[in-house]
Scaffold this motif. Structure first.
Motif, mmCIF file in Angstrom:
data_model
loop_
_atom_site.group_PDB
_atom_site.id
_atom_site.type_symbol
_atom_site.label_atom_id
_atom_site.label_comp_id
_atom_site.label_asym_id
_atom_site.label_seq_id
_atom_site.Cartn_x
_atom_site.Cartn_y
_atom_site.Cartn_z
ATOM 1 N N SER A 1 114.483 86.341 64.518
ATOM 2 C CA SER A 1 113.583 85.879 63.458
ATOM 3 C C SER A 1 114.368 85.127 62.393
ATOM 4 C CB SER A 1 112.858 87.076 62.844
ATOM 5 O OG SER A 1 113.810 87.995 62.286
ATOM 6 N N ALA A 2 113.635 84.595 61.410
ATOM 7 C CA ALA A 2 114.276 83.803 60.366
ATOM 8 C C ALA A 2 115.248 84.646 59.553
ATOM 9 C CB ALA A 2 113.215 83.175 59.465
ATOM 10 N N ASP A 3 114.837 85.887 59.141
ATOM 11 C CA ASP A 3 115.748 86.705 58.357
ATOM 12 C C ASP A 3 116.973 87.127 59.167
ATOM 13 O OD1 ASP A 3 114.249 88.198 60.052
ATOM 14 O OD2 ASP A 3 113.898 89.874 58.683
ATOM 15 N N ALA A 4 116.793 87.365 60.495
ATOM 16 C CA ALA A 4 117.950 87.693 61.349
ATOM 17 C C ALA A 4 118.900 86.506 61.461
ATOM 18 C CB ALA A 4 117.472 88.129 62.731
ATOM 19 N N ASP B 1 109.861 89.868 50.443
ATOM 20 C CA ASP B 1 109.428 88.540 50.885
ATOM 21 C C ASP B 1 110.157 88.149 52.170
ATOM 22 O OD1 ASP B 1 107.863 88.435 48.609
ATOM 23 O OD2 ASP B 1 109.446 87.422 47.428
ATOM 24 N N ARG B 2 109.383 87.559 53.090
ATOM 25 C CA ARG B 2 109.970 87.150 54.363
ATOM 26 C C ARG B 2 110.221 85.644 54.350
ATOM 27 N NH1 ARG B 2 112.500 90.845 56.404
ATOM 28 N NH2 ARG B 2 112.527 91.309 54.174
ATOM 29 N N VAL C 1 121.814 84.866 49.234
ATOM 30 C CA VAL C 1 120.610 84.694 50.058
ATOM 31 C C VAL C 1 120.516 85.801 51.094
ATOM 32 C CG1 VAL C 1 119.504 83.174 51.724
ATOM 33 C CG2 VAL C 1 120.559 82.209 49.682
ATOM 34 N N ALA C 2 121.641 86.176 51.723
ATOM 35 C CA ALA C 2 121.609 87.254 52.715
ATOM 36 C C ALA C 2 121.213 88.581 52.079
ATOM 37 C CB ALA C 2 122.973 87.362 53.399
#
Length: 855
Positions: free
Chosen positions: A755-758, A811-812, A802-803
Motif C-alpha cells: 500500500s501507499a503507507d507501506a 490519515d492514510r 513523513v514516515a
C-alpha cells in the motif's frame, strides 16, 4: 540547518574554508606550493606498477633467466620514478615521452642487451646503441622465430623491455594525472595480451590463467580500496578543483563520521573478502584449465610466422651421396674434428619424407619434402680452396628444452635457437671442435643430441644469426652456408651404442612420420617373399622378426658398388621409385648405402616401424678407435644408415648395407617361351594417337593451403585473449554483480509492492540503507529522526518526518504521496553519491552492510 549541522567539528561536517580537517589522511595532503605531496604520489603509483610487474610475469616462459628478472624490476622502478616526477613537477605528456625515449637509450643496453654493456654491465657502448636501435625494429620477428626460453640471448630482451617501460609509464601517469584514473587499468591488461601473443605455443594454460587472475586481483583491490592519485582535475586553480572545494565546504562529508580504526577494519575486511573470492575463482579456473584444456598448442603469433629455414628450398642431401665419392676429390679433407670418440659418427642430415623421387629433410607441414634434386645431384662439399683456422669473436647458437618439437607430421620444425639446449637424451657428453676445410653446404655436421654450438672465426655472427636446428631429427643448418675457414665448437649427448640390439625382439614405436608418397611394387613383392617366417618354424609373426629376416636377406643377396670405378659393375645413383625397382628386380642386387638405406627404411615402414635415413660421416680413424688427435674427415667417409624407433621411444641405429665382397657376373636374361594360341586372335585395333596420349600424372605433392594473412592471425589471437580475459573477469566479478543485483531488486520491490503507507516506510528504509552502505554509523535502535540527524541532510529529515506521520497519524496517504517520497529518496541517493568519489560509490554499491542489517 539543524543544530547538529551547525556544531563545529561534529561528525560529518567539512572543515571551514582554509582549514584542515583532522580526519584528512596525511597521504592526501598537498605541498605548500599546491602540488601533490610526495607521499600521495608514491602511494598512488604503487598499484599501477604492481599491476605492470604482474603482467610482465607472463613473459617468464619466454625468457626464464635472472637477466629478465633484473630487467623487469629496474624497468618498473625507473618508470615509476619518471611518472612521479612528471606528476610532481607537472611535465607535459610530450616531455614525459621524450624522457621515456631517453631512458630507452640510457638503460636499454644494460637491461636488454647486457652482454654488450660495459663498466660492469651498466653502461652502453656505441656499437651496442646501434644494435639497440636495430633491435627496436627487428627483434620482434626474431623473438617469434626462435625457440623458447631465450634467456638474455642477443637482443631478444628488447621487446619485453620496451613493452614493460611504456606500460609502466603510461599506467602510472594515468593513475596520477588523469581525470579518469581507472583508465590506468587498461595498459597492464594489454601487456598481458602481448605476452601471450609473443609467448611459446606449448605453455600450459594454468600459468596464463594464474597470472591473469592475479592481475585481476590487483586491479580489483586497486579500483575498490586504494586511493586514487592526484588528477589534473584537482590541480590548484582549475574550475573542477574550485567546485569540488566549494561543495566540500558547503556539505558535510558523510563518511567522516566513521572512526579511523573502524575504517581500517572495514578496509581489511573488504580486502580479505575480495582475496577469498578471487582465490576461489582462481583455484577453480586453474583446475578447469588443467583438466579441460585442449591437447593442441596455443594459437599464438609464432605459430603463424614462417620459420627462418625451410628445408624444401634446398636439394635433398641424400641425393648428393654419390658426389662425395668422386675419385678426383674423395680423398681430400673436408672437415677436421677434435674430440670424436671411437666408433662415433658425424650426423649431416636426417631425411624422413619419401616423395617417390627423393628422401628429403621434412618439416612440420604434412607431406613436406623436396621433390627436386633426384639422381646424381651436384654437391658443394668438395669445393676447391683451402681455409685456415681462424679464431675470432665467438658467436653462439644452441637450443632450449623442447626445441623444434615434432608436429603432427613427425618431422619437427627448424627454428632459431638461443644459447643452450637442454636435450632429453641420456648418454655420454662430448665436446667437439670442427674446422671446415673443403666442405661447403647449408647442413652443419654434428653428433648425437645437440646441447650447445658456438661458431668461431670472422663469420661467427653471420653464422649464428642464420643457424637453425631441428631437435626432432637432430639436424642443424645455416642458411648462410658453411665455407672453408669456418669453425665451431659443439657439446652433444651421444646416446648408448645400439649395435648389439636384437632386432627380432623390437616392437614398433609411435613416432608420427610423414607417410611415403609411393612404395615400389618390386620392394613389396620382395618383402613378401623374404620377410615371412618359414612354414616349418613355430616362430610367431612379429614385426621385429620380419624386419630381421628382411635385413638378413639384403645382407646375403645384396652387393655394394658405387659405379664410379671403371673396373666395378655398373650401379646407377639415385633412390627414386625407378632406381629401387631396378635394385629389387636385377640379379645380382647391386647398390650402395644410398639405395640400401632407403630400401631398409621403406621396408621398416611397411612393417609398421617409424624409420628414417641418416646421412653422415663415419671417419676411418674413429672407426678404428684412433681418437688421440684430430680426425680428418674425407669424402670417402660418407655413409648412410637407418634409424628405427622401438616401443620404448628409443631410436635404434641399423646398418643395412651388405659387406663389400666380389660381385658375380650378371646372369643373362633368358627369354620366356610363349606357346602359340589355339584360337585365332583378332587383329589389333588401331588406336587414335590423340586418344592414346596418356593423361598428365597427378602431382605427388599437393599444393599447400593458402597461408592466412598475418593481420588475420593477429586479430584472431587478440580476440581469443580478449575473450578469455572477459570470461575470467566475468567469473571474478560475479559475486559483486550479485550484490548489486540484490540491492536493485530490493529497491524495486520496496518502490512498487504494498500500500501507499507501506511504500513510504519502505522509502525511508531505502534512504537509511543507502547511508549505512556509505559508512554512516546508524545504531539499530536509533529513531528515524536520530538516524536522519546522523545522515546530516534536510531531505533525510523530511523523509523521516513523513514516515513517522504515516506510522502514527490516522490519515492514510495516497499513491501520489508515495511517489513523491520515492522521488525524495532518489534525490537523497543522488546527493549522497555526489559527496563521494567514484571509488567510494563503488564500495557502497557492493557493500553488504545493509543486506546484513536487521529490518
Amino acid at each position: 540547518m539543524s543544530r547538529l549541522d551547525s556544531q563545529k567539528g561534529a561528525p560529518g561536517q567539512a572543515p571551514a574554508a582554509g582549514g584542515r580537517s583532522r580526519w584528512t589522511p596525511r597521504s592526501t595532503r598537498r605541498a605548500p606550493d599546491g602540488r601533490p605531496g610526495w607521499t600521495r604520489l608514491l602511494l598512488g603509483v604503487l598499484a599501477p606498477l604492481l599491476a605492470t610487474a604482474v603482467a610482465l610475469a607472463a613473459f617468464w616462459p619466454v625468457y626464464q633467466s635472472i637477466e629478465f628478472v633484473r630487467m623487469a624490476a629496474v624497468t618498473v622502478v625507473v618508470a615509476g620514478a619518471l611518472a612521479v616526477l612528471g606528476a610532481r613537477f607537472r611535465w607535459s605528456p610530450l616531455l614525459v615521452a621524450a624522457l621515456t625515449a631517453a631512458v630507452v637509450l640510457i638503460a636499454g643496453v644494460p637491461l636488454a642487451i647486457p652482454s654488450e654493456a660495459t663498466a660492469g654491465g651498466w653502461l652502453p657502448t656505441g656499437p651496442a646503441l646501434v644494435h639497440l636501435l636495430e633491435a627496436t625494429a627487428l627483434s620482434w620477428r626474431q623473438l617469434v622465430t626462435i625457440v623458447t626460453p631465450v634467456g638474455a640471448y642477443q637482443a631478444l630482451l628488447v621487446p619485453a623491455f620496451l613493452l614493460g617501460l611504456v606500460t609502466a609509464v603510461l599506467s602510472a601517469s594515468l593513475a596520477l594525472r588523469s581525470r579518469h584514473p581507472r583508465l590506468a587499468l587498461v595498459p597492464p591488461f594489454l601487456l598481458l595480451a602481448a605476452a601471450v601473443a609473443l609467448g611459446p605455443t606449448e605453455v600450459a594454460p594454468a600459468w596464463t590463467i594464474a597470472v591473469g587472475a592475479l592481475l585481476v586481483l590487483v586491479s580489483a583491490v586497486w579500483a575498490v580500496l586504494l586511493p586514487a592519485g592526484p588528477t589534473t582535475s584537482e590541480l590548484p586553480g582549475s574550475r573542477r578543483s574550485r567546485q569540488h572545494a566549494d561543495r566540500a565546504a558547503a556539505t558535510p562529508l558523510i563518511g567522516h563520521s566513521v572512526s579511523r580504526s573502524r575504517s581500517l577494519r572495514l578496509a581489511i575486511t573488504r580486502v580479505a573478502a575480495i582475496a577469498v573470492v578471487l582465490a576461489v575463482a582462481l583455484a577453480g579456473s586453474t583446475v578447469l584449465a588443467t583438466t579441460l584444456a585442449p591437447a593442441s598448442d596455443r594459437d599464438v603469433i609464432r605459430a603463424h610466422v614462417e620459420q627462418p629455414f625451410v628445408p624444401r628450398d634446398y636439394p635433398s642431401p641424400l641425393a648428393g651421396f654419390r658426389s662425395y665419392l668422386d675419385p678426383a676429390t674423395r680423398d681430400e679433407t673436408l672437415l677436421t674434428v677434435e674430440g670424436l670418440p671411437a666408433d662415433a659418427r658425424l650426423r649431416l642430415a636426417t631425411v624422413d619424407t619419401y616423395t617417390g623421387v627423393v628422401y628429403a629433410v621434412g618439416d612440420a607441414s604434412a607431406g613436406a619434402g623436396n621433390a627436386s634434386g633426384s639422381g646424381n645431384a651436384s654437391r658443394s662439399g668438395n669445393a676447391s680452396g683451402s681455409g685456415t683456422d681462424a679464431d675470432g669473436e665467438d658467436g653462439s647458437s644452441s637450443s632450449a628444452d623442447a626445441a623444434g618439437s615434432a608436429s603432427a607430421s613427425g618431422s619437427g620444425v627448424f627454428t632459431r635457437v638461443p644459447y643452450r639446449l637442454t636435450p632429453t637424451a641420456t648418454g655420454t657428453r662430448v665436446d667437439l671442435t670442427v674446422r671446415v676445410d673443403r666442405f661447403s653446404d647449408v647442413w652443419v655436421p654434428d653428433a648425437g643430441a645437440l646441447e650447445q654450438l658456438r661458431f668461431l672465426g670472422p663469420r661467427a655472427d653471420a653464422l649464428t644469426d642464420s643457424f637453425s636446428y631441428n631437435a626432432a631429427t637432430g639436424t642443424a643448418a645455416v642458411s648462410a652456408g658453411l665455407r672453408p675457414g669456418d669453425s665451431y665448437r659443439l657439446t652433444a649427448i651421444l646416446p648408448p651404442a645400439t649395435d648389439d640390439v636384437d632386432v627380432a625382439s623390437l616392437r614398433p614405436g609411435t613416432a608420427p612420420l610423414p607417410e611415403p608418397a609411393a612404395v615400389p611394387d618390386a620392394l613389396t613383392e620382395w618383402l613378401t617373399r623374404n620377410a615371412a617366417a618359414p612354414a616349418s618354424s613355430d616362430e610367431p609373426a612379429a614385426p621385429g622378426g620380419s624386419l630381421q629376416r628382411a635385413l638378413d636377406a639384403l645382407a646375403s643377396t645384396g652387393y655394394v658398388s658405387h659405379g664410379i670405378d671403371p673396373d666395378t659393375p655398373r650401379s646407377v645413383s639415385g633412390h627414386g621409385i625407378a632406381r629401387l625397382e631396378t635394385l629389387f628386380t636385377e640379379q645380382p642386387m647391386v647398390g650402395d648405402q644410398e639405395q640400401y638405406a632407403t630400401a631398409a627404411a621403406l621396408i621398416a615402414r611397411q612393417l609398421g616401424f617409424p624409420a628414417r635415413v641418416v646421412l653422415g660421416f663415419r671417419p676411418d680413424g674413429a672407426a678404428a678407435g684412433d681418437t688421440s688427435g684430430p680426425v680428418a674427415v674425407t669424402g670417402a667417409d660418407i655413409d648412410a644408415w637407418v634409424e628405427i624407433q622401438d616401443s620404448s621411444g628409443r631410436w635404434v641405429t641399423i646398418d643395412p648395407t651388405p659387406a663389400v665382397r666380389d660381385i658375380p657376373e650378371r646372369a643373362p636374361d633368358e627369354p620366356t617361351p610363349i606357346s602359340k594360341p589355339q584360337t585365332v586372335v583378332p587383329p589389333p585395333v588401331v588406336e587414335d594417337p590423340e586418344e592414346s596420349t596418356p593423361a598428365a600424372p597427378d602431382s605427388e605433392v599437393s599444393d599447400p593451403p593458402a597461408e592466412q594473412p598475418w593481420w588475420l592471425a593477429a586479430v584472431r589471437i587478440v580476440l581469443t585473449v580478449a575473450g578469455w580475459t572477459l570470461l575470467i573477469a566475468a567469473i571474478l566479478a560475479a559475486p559483486f554483480l550479485a550484490v548489486i543485483a540484490a540491492k536493485a531488486r530490493r529497491r524495486r520491490t520496496r518502490r512498487r509492492r504494498g500500500s501507499a503507507d507501506a511504500r513510504i516506510r519502505a522509502g525511508w528504509l531505502e534512504a537509511r540503507d543507502t547511508a549505512v552502505d556509505y559508512g554512516i554509523d546508524i545504531p539499530a535502535s536509533a529513531t528515524r529522526r536520530e538516524a536522519a540527524a546522523r545522515i546530516g541532510s534536510k531531505t533525510a529529515v523530511t523523509l523521516a518526518s513523513v514516515a513517522d506521520r504515516v506510522s502514527f497519524s490516522p490519515d492514510r496517504p495516497d499513491d501520489d504521496d508515495a511517489d513523491k517520497v520515492w522521488q525524495g529518496v532518489d534525490e537523497l541517493r543522488r546527493r549522497v553519491a555526489e559527496r563521494h568519489t567514484r571509488r567510494e560509490r563503488l564500495r557502497a554499491r557492493i557493500a553488504l552492510t545493509s543486506l546484513r542489517r536487521p529490518r
